[in-house]
Design a protein around this motif. Sequence first.
Motif, PDB file in Angstrom:
ATOM      1  N   THR A   1      45.305  34.464  42.650  1.00 18.82           N
ATOM      2  CA  THR A   1      45.659  33.056  42.855  1.00 18.82           C
ATOM      3  C   THR A   1      44.431  32.154  42.874  1.00 18.82           C
ATOM      4  O   THR A   1      44.550  30.951  42.707  1.00 18.82           O
ATOM      5  N   THR A   2      43.269  32.748  43.103  1.00 18.92           N
ATOM      6  CA  THR A   2      42.013  31.989  43.086  1.00 18.92           C
ATOM      7  C   THR A   2      41.015  32.729  42.205  1.00 18.92           C
ATOM      8  O   THR A   2      41.326  33.778  41.646  1.00 18.92           O
ATOM      9  N   LYS A   3      39.814  32.209  42.113  1.00 24.22           N
ATOM     10  CA  LYS A   3      38.779  32.856  41.283  1.00 24.22           C
ATOM     11  C   LYS A   3      38.559  34.281  41.784  1.00 24.22           C
ATOM     12  O   LYS A   3      38.363  34.506  42.971  1.00 24.22           O
ATOM     13  N   PRO A   4      38.602  35.258  40.865  1.00 21.26           N
ATOM     14  CA  PRO A   4      38.354  36.639  41.286  1.00 21.26           C
ATOM     15  C   PRO A   4      36.930  36.805  41.806  1.00 21.26           C
ATOM     16  O   PRO A   4      36.028  36.070  41.421  1.00 21.26           O
ATOM     17  N   ARG A   5      36.774  37.779  42.692  1.00 22.70           N
ATOM     18  CA  ARG A   5      35.473  38.028  43.310  1.00 22.70           C
ATOM     19  C   ARG A   5      34.856  39.303  42.750  1.00 22.70           C
ATOM     20  O   ARG A   5      35.553  40.277  42.486  1.00 22.70           O
ATOM     21  N   ALA A   6      33.549  39.276  42.593  1.00 21.92           N
ATOM     22  CA  ALA A   6      32.821  40.431  42.061  1.00 21.92           C
ATOM     23  C   ALA A   6      32.524  41.418  43.173  1.00 21.92           C
ATOM     24  O   ALA A   6      31.940  41.066  44.187  1.00 21.92           O
ATOM     25  N   GLY A   7      32.958  42.655  42.969  1.00 18.03           N
ATOM     26  CA  GLY A   7      32.624  43.733  43.875  1.00 18.03           C
ATOM     27  C   GLY A   7      31.340  44.403  43.425  1.00 18.03           C
ATOM     28  O   GLY A   7      30.627  43.894  42.548  1.00 18.03           O
ATOM     29  N   LYS A   8      31.081  45.550  43.978  1.00 13.77           N
ATOM     30  CA  LYS A   8      29.861  46.298  43.691  1.00 13.77           C
ATOM     31  C   LYS A   8      29.712  46.555  42.185  1.00 13.77           C
ATOM     32  O   LYS A   8      30.605  47.069  41.541  1.00 13.77           O
ATOM     33  N   GLY A   9      28.558  46.146  41.639  1.00 13.56           N
ATOM     34  CA  GLY A   9      28.224  46.429  40.256  1.00 13.56           C
ATOM     35  C   GLY A   9      28.786  45.487  39.216  1.00 13.56           C
ATOM     36  O   GLY A   9      28.527  45.638  38.030  1.00 13.56           O
ATOM     37  N   VAL A  10      29.577  44.497  39.614  1.00 13.07           N
ATOM     38  CA  VAL A  10      30.220  43.579  38.665  1.00 13.07           C
ATOM     39  C   VAL A  10      29.495  42.234  38.679  1.00 13.07           C
ATOM     40  O   VAL A  10      29.162  41.717  39.742  1.00 13.07           O
ATOM     41  N   HIS A  11      29.267  41.683  37.506  1.00  9.12           N
ATOM     42  CA  HIS A  11      28.635  40.367  37.392  1.00  9.12           C
ATOM     43  C   HIS A  11      29.700  39.282  37.556  1.00  9.12           C
ATOM     44  O   HIS A  11      30.627  39.191  36.746  1.00  9.12           O
ATOM     45  N   ALA A  12      29.555  38.467  38.576  1.00  7.02           N
ATOM     46  CA  ALA A  12      30.533  37.416  38.862  1.00  7.02           C
ATOM     47  C   ALA A  12      30.706  36.472  37.676  1.00  7.02           C
ATOM     48  O   ALA A  12      31.808  35.966  37.436  1.00  7.02           O
ATOM     49  N   SER A  13      29.654  36.262  36.910  1.00 12.09           N
ATOM     50  CA  SER A  13      29.723  35.337  35.778  1.00 12.09           C
ATOM     51  C   SER A  13      30.667  35.832  34.676  1.00 12.09           C
ATOM     52  O   SER A  13      31.100  35.053  33.831  1.00 12.09           O
ATOM     53  N   LEU A  14      30.988  37.132  34.666  1.00  2.35           N
ATOM     54  CA  LEU A  14      31.880  37.690  33.648  1.00  2.35           C
ATOM     55  C   LEU A  14      33.347  37.688  34.080  1.00  2.35           C
ATOM     56  O   LEU A  14      34.228  38.005  33.293  1.00  2.35           O
ATOM     57  N   LEU A  15      33.596  37.325  35.347  1.00  2.00           N
ATOM     58  CA  LEU A  15      34.974  37.274  35.851  1.00  2.00           C
ATOM     59  C   LEU A  15      35.590  35.906  35.616  1.00  2.00           C
ATOM     60  O   LEU A  15      34.905  34.888  35.697  1.00  2.00           O
ATOM     61  N   GLY A  16      36.868  35.879  35.340  1.00  5.06           N
ATOM     62  CA  GLY A  16      37.596  34.632  35.157  1.00  5.06           C
ATOM     63  C   GLY A  16      39.083  34.879  35.240  1.00  5.06           C
ATOM     64  O   GLY A  16      39.524  35.949  35.675  1.00  5.06           O
TER      65      GLY A  16
END
Length: 135
Positions: free
Chosen positions: A86-101
């Motif tokens: 429902t909101t911007k996904p959050r980056a967990g361990k090892g994931v680049h937040a800039s690649l999430l959408g």
Amino acid sequence: MKRKITLFIAFAALSGTALVAAAFGASSASPLPVSKGAIVALRSTALGSVLVDTRGHTLYLFKKDKQGRSACYGACATYWPPLYSTTKPRAGKGVHASLLGVTKRANGKRQVTYAGHPSTGSSPTRMRARRAAKA
């Protein structure tokens, strides 16, 4: 580059099996639950690093998705349910937040994307079938 390739190994597995899943018709399996800011992380497996949701379930890519829009509906979405947020996904361990959408699906819900690819999981029905096949 090697890291991106290993991230998409799990995604690539979906392309061939989605056709098989669609051939078996609809099921009563429900999509992954809508979460507030879904968390996507990396997990190490025998195949390399794969993306996982908050429950540690592998996330997949559907090769027929085009331009950041999901092509997985009906029986496909039953067996490979979208990961909603429902909101911007959050980056967990090892994931680049800039690649999430997120991308908006036909039903108006927001599906998590990684590097522009909509993310799907595996339905409980499909997971039970896999466990039974291994027994």
